[in-house]
Design a protein around this motif. Structure first.
Motif, PDB file in Angstrom:
ATOM      1  N   MET A  45       0.858  -1.174   0.000  1.00 56.48           N
ATOM      2  CA  MET A  45       0.000   0.000   0.000  1.00 56.48           C
ATOM      3  C   MET A  45       0.904   1.236   0.000  1.00 56.48           C
ATOM      4  O   MET A  45       1.911   1.274   0.706  1.00 56.48           O
ATOM      5  CB  MET A  45      -0.882   0.019   1.248  1.00 56.48           C
ATOM      6  CG  MET A  45      -1.771  -1.197   1.406  1.00 56.48           C
ATOM      7  SD  MET A  45      -3.113  -1.245   0.232  1.00 56.48           S
ATOM      8  CE  MET A  45      -4.111   0.091   0.829  1.00 56.48           C
ATOM      9  N   ASN A  46       0.520   2.227  -0.775  1.00 52.97           N
ATOM     10  CA  ASN A  46       1.294   3.470  -0.825  1.00 52.97           C
ATOM     11  C   ASN A  46       0.662   4.485   0.127  1.00 52.97           C
ATOM     12  O   ASN A  46       0.064   5.463  -0.288  1.00 52.97           O
ATOM     13  CB  ASN A  46       1.344   4.003  -2.256  1.00 52.97           C
ATOM     14  CG  ASN A  46       2.370   5.108  -2.421  1.00 52.97           C
ATOM     15  OD1 ASN A  46       3.228   5.297  -1.575  1.00 52.97           O
ATOM     16  ND2 ASN A  46       2.270   5.832  -3.511  1.00 52.97           N
ATOM     17  N   SER A  48       1.178   6.320   4.337  1.00 56.57           N
ATOM     18  CA  SER A  48       2.212   6.695   5.310  1.00 56.57           C
ATOM     19  C   SER A  48       2.614   5.539   6.211  1.00 56.57           C
ATOM     20  O   SER A  48       3.800   5.316   6.455  1.00 56.57           O
ATOM     21  CB  SER A  48       1.742   7.866   6.172  1.00 56.57           C
ATOM     22  OG  SER A  48       1.540   8.998   5.383  1.00 56.57           O
ATOM     23  N   TYR A  49       1.637   4.808   6.718  1.00 54.40           N
ATOM     24  CA  TYR A  49       1.931   3.712   7.643  1.00 54.40           C
ATOM     25  C   TYR A  49       2.845   2.675   6.985  1.00 54.40           C
ATOM     26  O   TYR A  49       3.863   2.286   7.554  1.00 54.40           O
ATOM     27  CB  TYR A  49       0.639   3.046   8.118  1.00 54.40           C
ATOM     28  CG  TYR A  49       0.870   1.721   8.799  1.00 54.40           C
ATOM     29  CD1 TYR A  49       1.367   1.679  10.099  1.00 54.40           C
ATOM     30  CD2 TYR A  49       0.642   0.512   8.142  1.00 54.40           C
ATOM     31  CE1 TYR A  49       1.613   0.470  10.725  1.00 54.40           C
ATOM     32  CE2 TYR A  49       0.877  -0.697   8.758  1.00 54.40           C
ATOM     33  CZ  TYR A  49       1.371  -0.721  10.047  1.00 54.40           C
ATOM     34  OH  TYR A  49       1.621  -1.917  10.663  1.00 54.40           O
ATOM     35  N   HIS A  50       2.492   2.218   5.800  1.00 54.29           N
ATOM     36  CA  HIS A  50       3.264   1.164   5.151  1.00 54.29           C
ATOM     37  C   HIS A  50       4.650   1.654   4.709  1.00 54.29           C
ATOM     38  O   HIS A  50       5.630   0.909   4.800  1.00 54.29           O
ATOM     39  CB  HIS A  50       2.483   0.579   3.973  1.00 54.29           C
ATOM     40  CG  HIS A  50       1.336  -0.257   4.428  1.00 54.29           C
ATOM     41  ND1 HIS A  50       0.062   0.251   4.555  1.00 54.29           N
ATOM     42  CD2 HIS A  50       1.273  -1.548   4.821  1.00 54.29           C
ATOM     43  CE1 HIS A  50      -0.734  -0.700   4.999  1.00 54.29           C
ATOM     44  NE2 HIS A  50      -0.034  -1.795   5.178  1.00 54.29           N
ATOM     45  N   ILE A  51       4.738   2.885   4.277  1.00 53.43           N
ATOM     46  CA  ILE A  51       6.041   3.446   3.892  1.00 53.43           C
ATOM     47  C   ILE A  51       6.920   3.579   5.132  1.00 53.43           C
ATOM     48  O   ILE A  51       8.099   3.220   5.121  1.00 53.43           O
ATOM     49  CB  ILE A  51       5.888   4.806   3.188  1.00 53.43           C
ATOM     50  CG1 ILE A  51       5.029   4.682   1.931  1.00 53.43           C
ATOM     51  CG2 ILE A  51       7.250   5.407   2.874  1.00 53.43           C
ATOM     52  CD1 ILE A  51       5.570   3.807   0.848  1.00 53.43           C
ATOM     53  N   ARG A  52       6.360   4.077   6.234  1.00 54.05           N
ATOM     54  CA  ARG A  52       7.128   4.176   7.483  1.00 54.05           C
ATOM     55  C   ARG A  52       7.602   2.805   7.952  1.00 54.05           C
ATOM     56  O   ARG A  52       8.715   2.656   8.454  1.00 54.05           O
ATOM     57  CB  ARG A  52       6.276   4.804   8.591  1.00 54.05           C
ATOM     58  CG  ARG A  52       6.055   6.267   8.468  1.00 54.05           C
ATOM     59  CD  ARG A  52       5.311   6.751   9.713  1.00 54.05           C
ATOM     60  NE  ARG A  52       4.739   8.047   9.500  1.00 54.05           N
ATOM     61  CZ  ARG A  52       3.481   8.366   9.768  1.00 54.05           C
ATOM     62  NH1 ARG A  52       2.648   7.466  10.256  1.00 54.05           N
ATOM     63  NH2 ARG A  52       3.046   9.578   9.554  1.00 54.05           N
ATOM     64  N   LYS A  53       6.739   1.809   7.804  1.00 57.50           N
ATOM     65  CA  LYS A  53       7.097   0.457   8.225  1.00 57.50           C
ATOM     66  C   LYS A  53       8.267  -0.077   7.388  1.00 57.50           C
ATOM     67  O   LYS A  53       9.196  -0.689   7.925  1.00 57.50           O
ATOM     68  CB  LYS A  53       5.882  -0.463   8.112  1.00 57.50           C
ATOM     69  CG  LYS A  53       6.086  -1.804   8.757  1.00 57.50           C
ATOM     70  CD  LYS A  53       4.781  -2.557   8.881  1.00 57.50           C
ATOM     71  CE  LYS A  53       5.004  -3.830   9.675  1.00 57.50           C
ATOM     72  NZ  LYS A  53       3.757  -4.480  10.020  1.00 57.50           N
ATOM     73  N   LYS A  65      14.311   1.509  -3.215  1.00 55.50           N
ATOM     74  CA  LYS A  65      14.526   0.481  -4.235  1.00 55.50           C
ATOM     75  C   LYS A  65      13.349  -0.487  -4.316  1.00 55.50           C
ATOM     76  O   LYS A  65      12.952  -0.903  -5.410  1.00 55.50           O
ATOM     77  CB  LYS A  65      15.832  -0.253  -3.964  1.00 55.50           C
ATOM     78  CG  LYS A  65      17.033   0.641  -4.194  1.00 55.50           C
ATOM     79  CD  LYS A  65      18.338  -0.004  -3.779  1.00 55.50           C
ATOM     80  CE  LYS A  65      19.446   1.023  -3.930  1.00 55.50           C
ATOM     81  NZ  LYS A  65      20.755   0.516  -3.617  1.00 55.50           N
ATOM     82  N   ILE A  66      12.790  -0.840  -3.166  1.00 54.92           N
ATOM     83  CA  ILE A  66      11.614  -1.724  -3.163  1.00 54.92           C
ATOM     84  C   ILE A  66      10.458  -1.054  -3.900  1.00 54.92           C
ATOM     85  O   ILE A  66       9.792  -1.680  -4.736  1.00 54.92           O
ATOM     86  CB  ILE A  66      11.200  -2.090  -1.717  1.00 54.92           C
ATOM     87  CG1 ILE A  66      12.251  -2.997  -1.073  1.00 54.92           C
ATOM     88  CG2 ILE A  66       9.817  -2.753  -1.691  1.00 54.92           C
ATOM     89  CD1 ILE A  66      12.098  -3.150   0.437  1.00 54.92           C
ATOM     90  N   LEU A  67      10.223   0.220  -3.611  1.00 53.72           N
ATOM     91  CA  LEU A  67       9.115   0.932  -4.249  1.00 53.72           C
ATOM     92  C   LEU A  67       9.339   1.076  -5.755  1.00 53.72           C
ATOM     93  O   LEU A  67       8.405   0.911  -6.545  1.00 53.72           O
ATOM     94  CB  LEU A  67       8.907   2.297  -3.600  1.00 53.72           C
ATOM     95  CG  LEU A  67       8.479   2.274  -2.130  1.00 53.72           C
ATOM     96  CD1 LEU A  67       8.359   3.692  -1.587  1.00 53.72           C
ATOM     97  CD2 LEU A  67       7.187   1.512  -1.938  1.00 53.72           C
ATOM     98  N   LEU A  68      10.569   1.359  -6.151  1.00 54.60           N
ATOM     99  CA  LEU A  68      10.876   1.442  -7.582  1.00 54.60           C
ATOM    100  C   LEU A  68      10.678   0.091  -8.257  1.00 54.60           C
ATOM    101  O   LEU A  68      10.120   0.012  -9.354  1.00 54.60           O
ATOM    102  CB  LEU A  68      12.310   1.936  -7.799  1.00 54.60           C
ATOM    103  CG  LEU A  68      12.559   3.416  -7.516  1.00 54.60           C
ATOM    104  CD1 LEU A  68      14.046   3.721  -7.523  1.00 54.60           C
ATOM    105  CD2 LEU A  68      11.829   4.281  -8.540  1.00 54.60           C
ATOM    106  N   PHE A  69      11.124  -0.965  -7.601  1.00 53.50           N
ATOM    107  CA  PHE A  69      10.956  -2.327  -8.128  1.00 53.50           C
ATOM    108  C   PHE A  69       9.477  -2.652  -8.323  1.00 53.50           C
ATOM    109  O   PHE A  69       9.098  -3.301  -9.293  1.00 53.50           O
ATOM    110  CB  PHE A  69      11.611  -3.321  -7.158  1.00 53.50           C
ATOM    111  CG  PHE A  69      11.488  -4.762  -7.554  1.00 53.50           C
ATOM    112  CD1 PHE A  69      12.237  -5.279  -8.602  1.00 53.50           C
ATOM    113  CD2 PHE A  69      10.639  -5.607  -6.875  1.00 53.50           C
ATOM    114  CE1 PHE A  69      12.132  -6.622  -8.967  1.00 53.50           C
ATOM    115  CE2 PHE A  69      10.522  -6.948  -7.220  1.00 53.50           C
ATOM    116  CZ  PHE A  69      11.283  -7.453  -8.273  1.00 53.50           C
TER     117      PHE A  69
END
Length: 135
Positions: A45-46, A48-53, A65-69
């Motif tokens: 999920m894009n 705040s919670y998931h990005i912070r995690k 890198k994970i998000l770009l992948f």
């Protein structure tokens, strides 16, 4: 980015680690690529919670890198980084859990509960509130 391109070659992290070790890659690169590959079949999920995690678990560089992948827009990640809106250190430690009577795996479970609680709202990262949560 080389790690992202390498991650595209592998289906699972075990194969990635094995082959990258055979290629004599640096341990940091092996760990980064295998972490990226581990997210291949995981829906992210894009928010705040998931990005912070992700940042808490893997650091800023690996999260990017994970998000770009996964072809996920980096706008939210960049905002979180710019505003320093991520968890660096939890307000309590394992020692606090031990003082509350936790032992062994219970300590890790209590700290994980606290991390999850704080990642939803970083203002919750204060010792008193976290101790109340795990009592």
């Amino acid at each position: 980015d080389l790690e992202i391109r390498l991650a595209c070659l592998f289906i699972d992290e075990k194969d990635a680690k094995t082959l990258l070790k055979q290629w004599h890659c640096a341990n940091k690169r092996i760990n980064t690529v295998s972490t990226i590959v581990s997210y291949r079949n995981i829906s992210l999920m894009n928010d705040s919670y998931h990005i912070r995690k992700l940042i808490y678990n893997h650091g800023i560089d690996c999260t990017k890198k994970i998000l770009l992948f996964k072809n996920i827009d980096l706008t939210l990640l960049n905002q979180i980084i710019e505003n320093e809106d991520y968890l660096i250190e939890l307000a309590i430690s394992g020692n606090d859990c031990i003082q509350l009577g936790y032992q062994g795996k219970e300590i890790q479970q209590a700290l994980s509960k606290c991390v999850d609680y704080v990642l939803h709202d970083l203002n919750r990262n204060n010792k008193e509130e976290l101790i109340k949560l795990i009592k």
